[in-house]
Each structure stands twice: as C-alpha cells, then as structure tokens.
Design a protein around this motif. Sequence first.
Motif, short mmCIF file in Angstrom:
data_model
loop_
_atom_site.label_atom_id
_atom_site.label_comp_id
_atom_site.label_asym_id
_atom_site.label_seq_id
_atom_site.Cartn_x
_atom_site.Cartn_y
_atom_site.Cartn_z
N GLU A 140 0.82 -1.21 0.00
CA GLU A 140 0.00 0.00 0.00
C GLU A 140 0.85 1.26 0.00
OE1 GLU A 140 -4.06 -0.30 2.16
OE2 GLU A 140 -2.66 -1.51 3.37
N PRO A 144 0.58 5.64 -5.29
CA PRO A 144 0.72 7.10 -5.31
C PRO A 144 -0.29 7.79 -4.40
CG PRO A 144 0.81 6.21 -7.54
CD PRO A 144 0.41 5.08 -6.66
N SER A 145 0.16 8.82 -3.73
CA SER A 145 -0.74 9.56 -2.85
C SER A 145 -1.84 10.22 -3.67
CB SER A 145 0.04 10.63 -2.08
OG SER A 145 0.66 11.53 -2.99
N GLY A 146 -3.00 10.33 -3.08
CA GLY A 146 -4.13 10.92 -3.79
C GLY A 146 -4.97 9.90 -4.54
N THR A 147 -4.53 8.64 -4.56
CA THR A 147 -5.31 7.59 -5.22
C THR A 147 -6.58 7.32 -4.43
OG1 THR A 147 -3.31 6.57 -6.10
CG2 THR A 147 -5.31 5.23 -6.09
N ASN A 149 -9.42 5.39 -2.73
CA ASN A 149 -9.48 4.03 -2.18
C ASN A 149 -10.41 3.13 -2.99
OD1 ASN A 149 -7.69 4.52 -0.09
ND2 ASN A 149 -9.30 5.15 1.33
#
Length: 281
Positions: A140, A144-147, A149
């Motif tokens: 996890e 990439p950040s901002g994906t 959930n």
Amino acid sequence: MKALMKKIKNMPIKKRAALITAVVLTVVLLCSVPVFAWFYMQRKTAEMYKVEFPNSLYLNAAQREDRLYFNMNAVSPYKTDPVTGGLVHDDDGKLIPVTRQLYVFSVSGSNTKSYKLQMAHTNNNQFTYTIYPATQYNDEASIPSGTTNADIVPYSMHANSHTENTIQVSDDMYSETGSKYYVKSATALSGKYKNNVTSDPMQAKDNDSFYDENYKVNDVKLTNVQSDDIPSYWQSDSISVTWDSNKKFCDYYIIEVTWENRTNRTFEDKETDMIYITASR
C-alpha cells in the motif's frame, strides 16, 4: 592446353557441340548447388526459429494465477471483502450498499507483439461492464498519494496457483504468498460493441453473424429467444506489448461492473448473467 584445343577443333561439329553443351551444363549445375543450399538453410533456419521461439498468450487471474481465482460468480449490491468474498457490515451492523465492483485479471505471454481482448455478456441485469488497464503495486505504501481508495483492489496470493501459466516476467516475478495491490487507470481500454442495436437499455441484435453463431442450427434460426439472453460482444482495439529482456510480458486489467439506478437500467434480484473474456493474437 594447346594440344587439347587443337584436338577439340579437329572434332566433328556434332561431337564438338555435344562437348560444349556438357561443359555448360556442368558449370550451371556447379553454380546452382550453393544457391539451392542457401535456400535450404534459410528454410531450415525458419523452421528452427518457429520451434525455438514459440509465441504464447495466457489470460489468468491477478499475478498470473489460475483462472479459478478470477472469481465473478457473486456480484452483490452490497460491499464484499476482497479477500474472503463475505459481506461487509458498518459499525451499526448494517450492510453497506455499493453501485459497483472491481475484478482483476491478467494477460501474459511470450514473443507476442500485440493482442486484442473480447468480452461477451448477457443483459438480464443491465450491468455496465468496463475494462480498465491496471497498475500493480507490491504494498500500500507504494501506491501514489491521492489515489482514491475505491480504485484500489487488494489481492491475496494463493498456494499452488500457477498450474496453467508458469511464465515468469523478469520485472514482475510471481509469488504464491503475500498480497498485491492493483490501481484502476483513469481511462478505460479503447474498444467498442460489435453487435448492439441499442446501448440504453443494452440489447444485442438478433440478425447478424454473432446471433447466427449462437442461435442458428442447420441454417435455421432458433425462435423464441429471450432478447436479454443474446450476448453482446465488445472488442478492444489492438494492444501493443512491452517485452522484458526475455520477450515476455504481463499486463493487468480491472473489469468494473456497475449498476447505478438510471433510465431503463434496473438491478434484478437473483437474476443471472454470463460473461466471457477472451484474448487473441
């Protein structure tokens, strides 16, 4: 040499002509042998290339696991656990309604330059099926950040799960323990339906080659066929392959099944639909 030429010159004309013809034929034969040998070697080389470098194409679950792990046998209007498949409850013990589910599958092979995907499905539930390219992550933290959930599909590997496909891609070695995470692309795979008469509601034609393939026997079309049971056929555009150093590859996809409430589309209780996904070179 002069004596030989003098002897040939003194020969009768017929014998001299026969000798010259024999010499010419001998020269032609000597020249043709290496040419024939070259063509023969080229043919044998081509045959050996086919034997030594076969191409292959596999459609499997995530991580190239056996197809039985690509499980779409229970599309539920409620949230399910991606690992156990069981229904998920909120803090109050209530089922959590959802309007879509995501399923991961893979296409892999060797010495294959391109391929196409085909999806066929019936239309009893008026589901919407969309195939997206997917990216695999080992954990996890790598996502990439901002994906969102909702666009992440966790997948737990299974022991003894590679009996159909043993291809190992150098930059994506499969494992039979642990988990992987798959993120849906923002853009769907390009393609189109080949035999639909309408798209809302989804309905396939009953008078084309796709229909004849399923409902024609001895050149006679079957009658009383329920319209929602006639499969719709969607085909992708050609998909180019990126090989590893050993000319092997593995692409991942997420098929999104949605059933939002909108005009002419309803979700039927306990209704059955069939879906088939195939890959071809």
